[in-house]
Design a protein around this motif. Structure first.
Motif, PDB file in Angstrom:
ATOM      1  N   TYR A 194       0.838  -1.203   0.000  1.00 25.23           N
ATOM      2  CA  TYR A 194       0.000   0.000   0.000  1.00 25.23           C
ATOM      3  C   TYR A 194       0.874   1.254   0.000  1.00 25.23           C
ATOM      4  CZ  TYR A 194      -3.977   2.971   1.397  1.00 25.23           C
ATOM      5  OH  TYR A 194      -4.959   3.943   1.437  1.00 25.23           O
ATOM      6  N   LYS A 195       1.887   1.281   0.863  1.00 29.97           N
ATOM      7  CA  LYS A 195       2.786   2.440   0.949  1.00 29.97           C
ATOM      8  C   LYS A 195       3.566   2.634  -0.344  1.00 29.97           C
ATOM      9  CE  LYS A 195       3.560   2.210   5.958  1.00 29.97           C
ATOM     10  NZ  LYS A 195       4.571   1.928   7.001  1.00 29.97           N
ATOM     11  N   LYS A 196       3.886   1.531  -1.009  1.00 34.40           N
ATOM     12  CA  LYS A 196       4.672   1.608  -2.237  1.00 34.40           C
ATOM     13  C   LYS A 196       3.911   2.349  -3.337  1.00 34.40           C
ATOM     14  CE  LYS A 196       6.758  -1.298  -5.844  1.00 34.40           C
ATOM     15  NZ  LYS A 196       7.037  -2.691  -6.280  1.00 34.40           N
ATOM     16  N   TYR A 197       2.611   2.059  -3.450  1.00 38.30           N
ATOM     17  CA  TYR A 197       1.851   2.601  -4.570  1.00 38.30           C
ATOM     18  C   TYR A 197       1.031   3.835  -4.202  1.00 38.30           C
ATOM     19  CZ  TYR A 197       3.118  -1.363  -7.454  1.00 38.30           C
ATOM     20  OH  TYR A 197       3.828  -2.282  -8.191  1.00 38.30           O
ATOM     21  N   ILE A 198       0.740   4.028  -2.933  1.00 34.59           N
ATOM     22  CA  ILE A 198      -0.062   5.182  -2.505  1.00 34.59           C
ATOM     23  C   ILE A 198       0.832   6.025  -1.608  1.00 34.59           C
ATOM     24  CG2 ILE A 198      -2.172   5.907  -1.324  1.00 34.59           C
ATOM     25  CD1 ILE A 198      -3.285   3.089  -2.103  1.00 34.59           C
ATOM     26  N   THR A 199       1.373   7.084  -2.168  1.00 34.74           N
ATOM     27  CA  THR A 199       2.510   7.749  -1.543  1.00 34.74           C
ATOM     28  C   THR A 199       2.215   9.103  -0.917  1.00 34.74           C
ATOM     29  OG1 THR A 199       3.116   8.697  -3.694  1.00 34.74           O
ATOM     30  CG2 THR A 199       4.118   6.588  -3.091  1.00 34.74           C
ATOM     31  N   SER A 200       1.068   9.701  -1.215  1.00 35.87           N
ATOM     32  CA  SER A 200       0.817  11.041  -0.677  1.00 35.87           C
ATOM     33  C   SER A 200      -0.670  11.287  -0.522  1.00 35.87           C
ATOM     34  CB  SER A 200       1.424  12.110  -1.597  1.00 35.87           C
ATOM     35  OG  SER A 200       0.812  12.076  -2.865  1.00 35.87           O
ATOM     36  N   GLY A 201      -0.988  12.380   0.189  1.00 37.26           N
ATOM     37  CA  GLY A 201      -2.382  12.767   0.351  1.00 37.26           C
ATOM     38  C   GLY A 201      -3.097  11.979   1.432  1.00 37.26           C
ATOM     39  N   PRO A 202      -4.400  12.234   1.630  1.00 33.92           N
ATOM     40  CA  PRO A 202      -5.157  11.569   2.693  1.00 33.92           C
ATOM     41  C   PRO A 202      -5.261  10.062   2.495  1.00 33.92           C
ATOM     42  CG  PRO A 202      -6.608  12.807   1.239  1.00 33.92           C
ATOM     43  CD  PRO A 202      -5.218  13.203   0.890  1.00 33.92           C
ATOM     44  N   LYS A 203      -5.201   9.604   1.253  1.00 34.49           N
ATOM     45  CA  LYS A 203      -5.270   8.162   1.020  1.00 34.49           C
ATOM     46  C   LYS A 203      -4.028   7.463   1.563  1.00 34.49           C
ATOM     47  CE  LYS A 203      -6.550   4.875  -2.581  1.00 34.49           C
ATOM     48  NZ  LYS A 203      -6.953   4.711  -4.000  1.00 34.49           N
ATOM     49  N   ALA A 204      -2.908   8.169   1.590  1.00 37.55           N
ATOM     50  CA  ALA A 204      -1.669   7.595   2.113  1.00 37.55           C
ATOM     51  C   ALA A 204      -1.545   7.749   3.618  1.00 37.55           C
ATOM     52  CB  ALA A 204      -0.467   8.252   1.432  1.00 37.55           C
ATOM     53  N   HIS A 205      -2.061   8.856   4.176  1.00 41.08           N
ATOM     54  CA  HIS A 205      -1.786   9.178   5.574  1.00 41.08           C
ATOM     55  C   HIS A 205      -3.029   9.403   6.443  1.00 41.08           C
ATOM     56  CE1 HIS A 205       2.285   9.547   4.173  1.00 41.08           C
ATOM     57  NE2 HIS A 205       1.966  10.524   3.359  1.00 41.08           N
ATOM     58  N   GLY A 206      -4.208   9.424   5.859  1.00 43.30           N
ATOM     59  CA  GLY A 206      -5.398   9.769   6.626  1.00 43.30           C
ATOM     60  C   GLY A 206      -5.540  11.276   6.737  1.00 43.30           C
ATOM     61  N   ASP A 239      -9.697  18.577  11.257  1.00 43.89           N
ATOM     62  CA  ASP A 239      -9.917  19.841  10.549  1.00 43.89           C
ATOM     63  C   ASP A 239      -9.669  19.688   9.042  1.00 43.89           C
ATOM     64  OD1 ASP A 239      -7.222  19.481  10.838  1.00 43.89           O
ATOM     65  OD2 ASP A 239      -6.773  21.560  11.356  1.00 43.89           O
ATOM     66  N   TYR A 240      -9.768  18.442   8.564  1.00 47.28           N
ATOM     67  CA  TYR A 240      -9.752  18.136   7.136  1.00 47.28           C
ATOM     68  C   TYR A 240      -8.443  18.549   6.457  1.00 47.28           C
ATOM     69  CZ  TYR A 240     -14.665  17.262   7.984  1.00 47.28           C
ATOM     70  OH  TYR A 240     -15.852  16.782   8.501  1.00 47.28           O
ATOM     71  N   LYS A 241      -7.349  18.168   7.096  1.00 43.45           N
ATOM     72  CA  LYS A 241      -6.034  18.316   6.498  1.00 43.45           C
ATOM     73  C   LYS A 241      -5.370  16.947   6.461  1.00 43.45           C
ATOM     74  CE  LYS A 241      -5.434  23.078   8.120  1.00 43.45           C
ATOM     75  NZ  LYS A 241      -4.634  23.997   8.960  1.00 43.45           N
ATOM     76  N   VAL A 242      -4.417  16.786   5.561  1.00 40.17           N
ATOM     77  CA  VAL A 242      -3.696  15.519   5.491  1.00 40.17           C
ATOM     78  C   VAL A 242      -2.916  15.312   6.780  1.00 40.17           C
ATOM     79  CG1 VAL A 242      -1.944  14.195   4.254  1.00 40.17           C
ATOM     80  CG2 VAL A 242      -3.508  15.682   2.982  1.00 40.17           C
ATOM     81  N   ALA A 243      -3.060  14.147   7.391  1.00 40.38           N
ATOM     82  CA  ALA A 243      -2.352  13.865   8.641  1.00 40.38           C
ATOM     83  C   ALA A 243      -0.854  13.798   8.401  1.00 40.38           C
ATOM     84  CB  ALA A 243      -2.843  12.545   9.227  1.00 40.38           C
ATOM     85  N   LYS A 244      -0.076  14.241   9.382  1.00 37.35           N
ATOM     86  CA  LYS A 244       1.369  14.190   9.270  1.00 37.35           C
ATOM     87  C   LYS A 244       1.841  12.748   9.358  1.00 37.35           C
ATOM     88  CE  LYS A 244       2.157  18.789  11.238  1.00 37.35           C
ATOM     89  NZ  LYS A 244       2.791  19.559  12.330  1.00 37.35           N
ATOM     90  N   VAL A 245       2.893  12.453   8.641  1.00 35.25           N
ATOM     91  CA  VAL A 245       3.452  11.103   8.662  1.00 35.25           C
ATOM     92  C   VAL A 245       3.885  10.758  10.083  1.00 35.25           C
ATOM     93  CG1 VAL A 245       5.281   9.613   7.783  1.00 35.25           C
ATOM     94  CG2 VAL A 245       4.241  11.328   6.284  1.00 35.25           C
ATOM     95  N   GLY A 246       3.443   9.596  10.573  1.00 36.21           N
ATOM     96  CA  GLY A 246       3.820   9.157  11.903  1.00 36.21           C
ATOM     97  C   GLY A 246       2.957   9.699  13.020  1.00 36.21           C
ATOM     98  N   SER A 247       1.911  10.470  12.674  1.00 36.67           N
ATOM     99  CA  SER A 247       1.077  11.074  13.724  1.00 36.67           C
ATOM    100  C   SER A 247      -0.027  10.129  14.204  1.00 36.67           C
ATOM    101  CB  SER A 247       0.438  12.364  13.205  1.00 36.67           C
ATOM    102  OG  SER A 247      -0.425  12.094  12.110  1.00 36.67           O
ATOM    103  N   GLY A 248      -0.169   8.983  13.570  1.00 36.85           N
ATOM    104  CA  GLY A 248      -1.220   8.035  13.953  1.00 36.85           C
ATOM    105  C   GLY A 248      -1.305   6.910  12.943  1.00 36.85           C
ATOM    106  N   ASP A 249      -2.485   6.366  12.773  1.00 37.64           N
ATOM    107  CA  ASP A 249      -2.673   5.294  11.802  1.00 37.64           C
ATOM    108  C   ASP A 249      -2.334   5.788  10.397  1.00 37.64           C
ATOM    109  OD1 ASP A 249      -3.584   3.726  13.846  1.00 37.64           O
ATOM    110  OD2 ASP A 249      -5.704   4.087  13.438  1.00 37.64           O
ATOM    111  N   GLU A 250      -1.618   4.989   9.667  1.00 36.61           N
ATOM    112  CA  GLU A 250      -1.345   5.330   8.273  1.00 36.61           C
ATOM    113  C   GLU A 250      -2.534   4.937   7.405  1.00 36.61           C
ATOM    114  OE1 GLU A 250       1.709   6.980   6.933  1.00 36.61           O
ATOM    115  OE2 GLU A 250       1.297   7.528   8.998  1.00 36.61           O
TER     116      GLU A 250
END
Length: 343
Positions: free
Chosen positions: A100-112, A116-127
């Motif tokens: 999943y990480k290999k093919y989906i690399t950015s945006g809410p689909k990658a990180h949740g 407040d409807y912003k892309v979650a920071k990497v490592g801030s919770g569930d990927e």
């Protein structure tokens, strides 16, 4: 990362016109695809769902309504349910987190996304992979029908593992929620070539699944793996019509008919003004859009045809077209019988 593909967002006027157009075909289910546009989700989604529900209640009574988009929160699903939504389709792509990480690399689909409807920071919770998996349960808790499925062919080493994960996930949800859960829609998307060949990663990918050869068998395996009538298999026109029809006859319940995946592609555009009024956002200047660009603006290759041709093909193949609510009514009759027997 694909900057070549045209990105479009249709206007409310276009939604209204397209619903008017598709109403002539008496579809029993309308699915709206909304992608990962967080501004739309935050500011427009609830009102759009309400608008679509009110519209189809007038022109297509009895038609059910689903949405396919990035995972949401349980209270958001509940709000959409109150606005008239029937189902939420969130295809998993793959249950393998590394793939999943290999093919989906950015945006809410990658990180949740955050509250407040912003892309979650990497490592801030569930990927993204786990967020996506959890979203089906959140939607089910809100009373919505849900859709599960992986991109067949994406896992090139162990495709059967992804299929078993769909079965395991769906079975656990059915066991936990019982008859409170409507039949789970099981999607069968295949990894087809995309419409911008220069950025098509499938060129470098070997796969053990051949959709034209294997789809009917996979549909049968899925259907046989779930309790009776608790899964609705959904073969689509990602495969050729003979393969699609074979999968429907063997195990299918829903299919896509003449459905188009390109935003705005149901409409004709006689003038430039019609184009400009039909789109509220575009990755190219809206006033430069051409009719050809709009009609070919889908992502993956599909085998589209007219509804007239589909209906003839269904008739010749002895496939009966029925309203989706008939399936739900039949299931409710069976539930009532089981309750009486148990009592």
């Amino acid at each position: 990362s694909n900057k070549e593909m045209l990105r479009l967002k249709i206007s409310e006027k276009s939604i209204d016109q397209q619903l008017e157009y598709v109403s002539q075909f008496k579809f029993s289910h309308i699915e709206m695809v909304a992608g990962d546009d967080l501004s739309f989700i935050k500011n427009e989604l609830a009102a759009t769902v309400q608008f679509v529900r009110q519209k189809i209640s007038k022109i297509m009574p009895g038609t059910r309504f689903s949405i396919c988009l990035t995972p949401l929160f349980e209270d958001t699903y509940r709000e959409l349910k109150a606005k008239g939504l029937d189902a939420a389709m969130t295809w998993q792509e793959t249950y393998n987190p590394e793939l999943y990480k290999k093919y989906i690399t950015s945006g809410p689909k990658a990180h949740g996304m955050t509250r407040d409807y912003k892309v979650a920071k990497v490592g801030s919770g569930d990927e993204g992979c786990l967020v996506r998996m959890k979203s089906n349960e959140l939607a089910a808790r809100a009373g919505l029908q849900i859709g599960l499925g992986v991109m067949l062919g994406l896992d090139e080493e162990h495709p059967e593992a992804d299929m078993m994960a769909v079965i395991s996930h769906g079975t656990r949800l059915i066991e936990h929620y019982g008859e409170a859960l409507e039949p789970i829609v099981i999607g069968l998307p295949t990894w087809n070539p995309i419409t911008t060949p220069n950025t098509d990663n499938s060129r470098f990918h070997r796969r053990h699944i051949e959709p034209e050869r294997d789809l009917e068998l996979i549909a049968a395996i899925y259907l046989l793996s779930f309790p009776d009538r608790r899964a609705w298999l959904f073969p689509t026109c990602r495969v050729s019509k003979p393969t699609q029809i074979a999968a429907i006859k063997t195990a299918g319940c829903l299919t896509s008919g003449m459905a188009s995946c390109a935003p705005g592609a149901y409409l004709d555009y006689p003038t430039k003004a019609d184009i400009v009024s039909s789109f509220s956002k575009s990755s190219v200047p809206i006033d430069t859009l051409t009719k050809e660009q709009i009609l070919n603006g889908e992502q993956f290759t599909h085998h589209f045809d007219s509804q007239e041709n589909y209906e003839k093909l269904f008739h010749d193949s002895k496939i009966e077209i029925v309203q989706e609510r008939k399936f739900l009514a039949t299931l409710e009759t069976l539930r009532t019988k089981r309750r009486k027997t148990a009592a």
